[in-house]
Design an enzyme around this catalytic site. Structure first.
Site, PDB file in Angstrom:
ATOM      1  N   LYS A 191       0.850  -1.205   0.000  1.00  0.00           N
ATOM      2  CA  LYS A 191       0.000   0.000   0.000  1.00  0.00           C
ATOM      3  C   LYS A 191       0.880   1.248   0.000  1.00  0.00           C
ATOM      4  O   LYS A 191       2.104   1.159   0.255  1.00  0.00           O
ATOM      5  CB  LYS A 191      -0.913  -0.017   1.234  1.00  0.00           C
ATOM      6  CG  LYS A 191      -0.172   0.038   2.568  1.00  0.00           C
ATOM      7  CD  LYS A 191      -1.136  -0.154   3.743  1.00  0.00           C
ATOM      8  CE  LYS A 191      -0.387  -0.139   5.061  1.00  0.00           C
ATOM      9  NZ  LYS A 191      -1.254  -0.480   6.198  1.00  0.00           N
ATOM     10  N   ARG A 229     -10.980   0.044  14.868  1.00  0.00           N
ATOM     11  CA  ARG A 229     -10.963   0.730  13.570  1.00  0.00           C
ATOM     12  C   ARG A 229     -11.995   0.011  12.716  1.00  0.00           C
ATOM     13  O   ARG A 229     -13.160   0.012  13.063  1.00  0.00           O
ATOM     14  CB  ARG A 229      -9.529   0.660  13.012  1.00  0.00           C
ATOM     15  CG  ARG A 229      -9.234   1.636  11.921  1.00  0.00           C
ATOM     16  CD  ARG A 229      -7.748   1.684  11.558  1.00  0.00           C
ATOM     17  NE  ARG A 229      -7.231   0.418  11.033  1.00  0.00           N
ATOM     18  CZ  ARG A 229      -5.990   0.247  10.553  1.00  0.00           C
ATOM     19  NH1 ARG A 229      -5.156   1.268  10.524  1.00  0.00           N
ATOM     20  NH2 ARG A 229      -5.592  -0.908  10.078  1.00  0.00           N
ATOM     21  N   HIS A 238      -5.976  -6.962  13.133  1.00  0.00           N
ATOM     22  CA  HIS A 238      -4.792  -6.094  13.115  1.00  0.00           C
ATOM     23  C   HIS A 238      -4.441  -5.705  14.547  1.00  0.00           C
ATOM     24  O   HIS A 238      -5.317  -5.331  15.318  1.00  0.00           O
ATOM     25  CB  HIS A 238      -5.094  -4.842  12.283  1.00  0.00           C
ATOM     26  CG  HIS A 238      -3.875  -4.049  11.914  1.00  0.00           C
ATOM     27  ND1 HIS A 238      -2.764  -4.614  11.347  1.00  0.00           N
ATOM     28  CD2 HIS A 238      -3.606  -2.727  12.011  1.00  0.00           C
ATOM     29  CE1 HIS A 238      -1.851  -3.672  11.120  1.00  0.00           C
ATOM     30  NE2 HIS A 238      -2.329  -2.509  11.525  1.00  0.00           N
ATOM     31  N   ARG A 280       1.943 -10.856   7.414  1.00  0.00           N
ATOM     32  CA  ARG A 280       1.488  -9.698   6.639  1.00  0.00           C
ATOM     33  C   ARG A 280       2.353  -8.477   6.935  1.00  0.00           C
ATOM     34  O   ARG A 280       1.834  -7.430   7.326  1.00  0.00           O
ATOM     35  CB  ARG A 280       0.048  -9.451   7.082  1.00  0.00           C
ATOM     36  CG  ARG A 280      -0.854  -8.772   6.102  1.00  0.00           C
ATOM     37  CD  ARG A 280      -2.269  -8.747   6.649  1.00  0.00           C
ATOM     38  NE  ARG A 280      -2.422  -7.927   7.827  1.00  0.00           N
ATOM     39  CZ  ARG A 280      -3.115  -8.231   8.921  1.00  0.00           C
ATOM     40  NH1 ARG A 280      -3.769  -9.361   9.015  1.00  0.00           N
ATOM     41  NH2 ARG A 280      -3.176  -7.399   9.935  1.00  0.00           N
ATOM     42  N   TYR A 315      14.637  31.189   6.318  1.00  0.00           N
ATOM     43  CA  TYR A 315      13.439  31.845   6.865  1.00  0.00           C
ATOM     44  C   TYR A 315      13.506  31.960   8.383  1.00  0.00           C
ATOM     45  O   TYR A 315      13.855  30.993   9.070  1.00  0.00           O
ATOM     46  CB  TYR A 315      12.181  31.035   6.528  1.00  0.00           C
ATOM     47  CG  TYR A 315      11.785  31.055   5.080  1.00  0.00           C
ATOM     48  CD1 TYR A 315      11.394  32.250   4.453  1.00  0.00           C
ATOM     49  CD2 TYR A 315      11.753  29.889   4.322  1.00  0.00           C
ATOM     50  CE1 TYR A 315      10.997  32.261   3.124  1.00  0.00           C
ATOM     51  CE2 TYR A 315      11.359  29.888   2.991  1.00  0.00           C
ATOM     52  CZ  TYR A 315      10.979  31.081   2.389  1.00  0.00           C
ATOM     53  OH  TYR A 315      10.594  31.091   1.085  1.00  0.00           O
ATOM     54  N   CYS A 370      13.288  24.717   3.694  1.00  0.00           N
ATOM     55  CA  CYS A 370      12.338  25.427   2.833  1.00  0.00           C
ATOM     56  C   CYS A 370      11.541  24.417   2.010  1.00  0.00           C
ATOM     57  O   CYS A 370      11.762  23.217   2.117  1.00  0.00           O
ATOM     58  CB  CYS A 370      13.079  26.377   1.900  1.00  0.00           C
ATOM     59  SG  CYS A 370      14.253  27.464   2.735  1.00  0.00           S
ATOM     60  N   MET A 371      10.633  24.911   1.178  1.00  0.00           N
ATOM     61  CA  MET A 371       9.816  23.999   0.369  1.00  0.00           C
ATOM     62  C   MET A 371      10.687  23.155  -0.571  1.00  0.00           C
ATOM     63  O   MET A 371      10.453  21.967  -0.737  1.00  0.00           O
ATOM     64  CB  MET A 371       8.784  24.790  -0.445  1.00  0.00           C
ATOM     65  CG  MET A 371       7.863  23.904  -1.265  1.00  0.00           C
ATOM     66  SD  MET A 371       6.718  24.823  -2.289  1.00  0.00           S
ATOM     67  CE  MET A 371       5.484  25.303  -1.099  1.00  0.00           C
ATOM     68  N   ASP A 372      11.688  23.791  -1.170  1.00  0.00           N
ATOM     69  CA  ASP A 372      12.430  23.122  -2.241  1.00  0.00           C
ATOM     70  C   ASP A 372      13.917  22.945  -1.959  1.00  0.00           C
ATOM     71  O   ASP A 372      14.626  22.379  -2.792  1.00  0.00           O
ATOM     72  CB  ASP A 372      12.273  23.916  -3.545  1.00  0.00           C
ATOM     73  CG  ASP A 372      10.827  24.263  -3.806  1.00  0.00           C
ATOM     74  OD1 ASP A 372      10.018  23.327  -3.846  1.00  0.00           O
ATOM     75  OD2 ASP A 372      10.502  25.461  -3.922  1.00  0.00           O
TER      76      ASP A 372
HETATM   77  C1  PLP Z   1      -0.456  -1.376   6.976  1.00  0.00           C
HETATM   78  C2  PLP Z   1      -0.967  -2.669   7.445  1.00  0.00           C
HETATM   79  C3  PLP Z   1      -0.092  -3.739   7.674  1.00  0.00           C
HETATM   80  C4  PLP Z   1       1.412  -3.594   7.631  1.00  0.00           C
HETATM   81  O1  PLP Z   1       1.815  -2.927   8.794  1.00  0.00           O
HETATM   82  P1  PLP Z   1       3.366  -2.838   9.230  1.00  0.00           P
HETATM   83  O2  PLP Z   1       3.332  -2.341  10.610  1.00  0.00           O
HETATM   84  O3  PLP Z   1       4.002  -1.879   8.267  1.00  0.00           O
HETATM   85  O4  PLP Z   1       3.904  -4.198   9.087  1.00  0.00           O
HETATM   86  C5  PLP Z   1      -0.639  -4.969   8.008  1.00  0.00           C
HETATM   87  N1  PLP Z   1      -1.975  -5.111   8.130  1.00  0.00           N
HETATM   88  C6  PLP Z   1      -2.845  -4.104   7.948  1.00  0.00           C
HETATM   89  C7  PLP Z   1      -4.300  -4.335   8.131  1.00  0.00           C
HETATM   90  C8  PLP Z   1      -2.374  -2.841   7.609  1.00  0.00           C
HETATM   91  O5  PLP Z   1      -3.234  -1.832   7.448  1.00  0.00           O
END
Ligand code: PLP
Length: 372
Positions: free
Chosen positions: A41, A139, A167, A228, A269, A316-318
């Site tokens: 992701k 969540r 999770h 995961r 700045y 700064c920004m850049d």
């Molecule tokens: C982002 C996410 C992960 C991975 O999390 P890490 O802490 O980067 O290993 C696993 N499961 C779910 C549901 C997530 O949203």
């Protein structure tokens, strides 16, 4: 691969070999037979979802996960064939697309189950889902107490419940007794509800809960059918060193100007930095619009030839400035490692009051990714 245009200003060097190495090192830490899901992701935590997913697929990853439909479709459009799970919410209108592109959807409520099933019925397909169970993250997900709702969702003929997952909220805090008991409680809720579902005849092929923290701290307990990990795959997170994992991104730039300033010169700045001596100051063409958080102004250092150059004045920004007074080897055109091998991302995250994940995801789109 690398072109001069890409490395003229600021760029991110990505090592796909290190990602492959990390995947195999994590696999080696898992009980034999545990499937491996690579979390890609947020553009693979800034590393580029498509090249990373391609490499993970080549290396034999069993599953990939993304946060939303667009991320899943981008993988399919790039020809990625591996199973892809969307961890977040997808509106029921998108069910035909999920089915057509063979994307697995997280399912977290009875209302979504009904809406997804109706949408699947309307298009004559079956939607593959993984049940998301909330065991303490508070969540998304069915409550662990709602086994009856989960069972009812799994019996809808238009849904194919391949997996079930939860999770952890605190698996990444080793040595914290409260975090340990919270994680154990979440795991007990998860497996307890799964056992109740099995009693009722509802079985899942893939039960998974191990994020990076759980892989590192509770691997034997939490691996189940699939792990995961996200941040661990990219070489960061607690114990990444113990597992022999390697960082996969180096954020690089070049000194684009050098100035000599008298003592008492204010820099950038707000004049938050004043030279205390005759100072040789370099300008680095990387700023907060590239992902360098402004809150670490005057509190970080970058690696240049000869050592670490303290960053001076507001970012700064850049662009931003670095002190080269004690680093005579560094000069105009010198490479600057903002983070990566020598300049640690962990230290930068600590200075920014955040985690490495956020800094990796902050490297912005205008920074070209260069694959080695
Ligand atoms: C982002 C996410 C992960 C991975 O999390 P890490 O802490 O980067 O290993 C696993 N499961 C779910 C549901 C997530 O949203």
């Amino acid at each position: 691969m690398e072109t001069e245009a890409e490395t003229r200003r600021t760029w991110a060097e990505i090592s796909l070999d290190n990602i492959a190495h990390n995947m195999h090192a994590i696999r080696a830490a898992l009980p034999a037979g545990t499937k491996f899901l690579g979390v890609v992701k947020a553009d693979a935590y800034g590393h580029g979802a498509i090249p990373v997913a391609r490499r993970l697929e080549t290396e034999g990853a069993d599953y990939l996960a993304v946060a939303c439909l667009d991320e899943a479709l981008a993988l399919r459009s790039a020809g990625i064939q591996a199973p892809v799970l969307i961890l977040g919410y997808t509106p029921p209108e998108c069910v035909p697309e999920l089915i057509a592109r063979r994307v697995t959807q997280a399912l977290g409520s009875a209302a979504d189950a009904a809406a997804y099933a109706a949408a699947a019925r309307a298009c004559g397909g079956t939607l593959r889902v993984h049940i998301k169970m909330d065991t303490g993250m508070s969540r998304l997900g069915f409550s662990w107490e709602d086994a009856a709702d989960i069972a009812a969702a799994c019996r809808l003929p238009e849904l194919e419940p391949e997996g079930i997952f939860t999770h952890f909220a605190m698996s990444d805090l080793p040595g914290d007794a409260a975090a340990k008991s919270y994680t154990e409680m979440q795991f007990a809720r998860f497996t307890g509800t799964i056992a109740a579902l099995e009693q009722a005849g509802v079985r899942f092929q893939i039960r998974h809960c191990a994020n990076s923290g759980a892989v590192v701290n509770y691997v034997e307990m939490t691996a189940l059918d699939m792990a995961r990990p996200g941040i661990l795959l990219y070489g960061y997170g607690d114990s990444s060193g113990r597992l022999g994992l390697r960082p996969c991104m180096r954020l690089m730039s070049r000194v684009c100007a050098v100035h000599q300033y008298a003592a008492g010169t204010r820099v950038s700045y707000g004049g938050t930095f004043t030279t205390s001596r005759e100072t040789r100051m370099g300008v680095v063409p990387a700023g907060y619009a590239d992902g360098l958080h402004r809150c670490i102004s005057n509190r970080c250092a970058f690696a240049v030839p000869g050592g670490m150059a303290p960053q001076r004045g507001r970012i700064c920004m850049d662009m931003c400035m670095i002190d080269l007074t004690d680093l005579p080897e560094a000069g105009l055109g010198s490479p600057v490692e903002i983070f990566g091998e020598t300049a640690g991302l962990d230290a930068m995250a600590e200075a920014a009051g955040t985690i490495t994940c956020e800094l990796l995801c902050s490297v912005s789109r205008r920074v070209p990714r260069v694959y080695r």
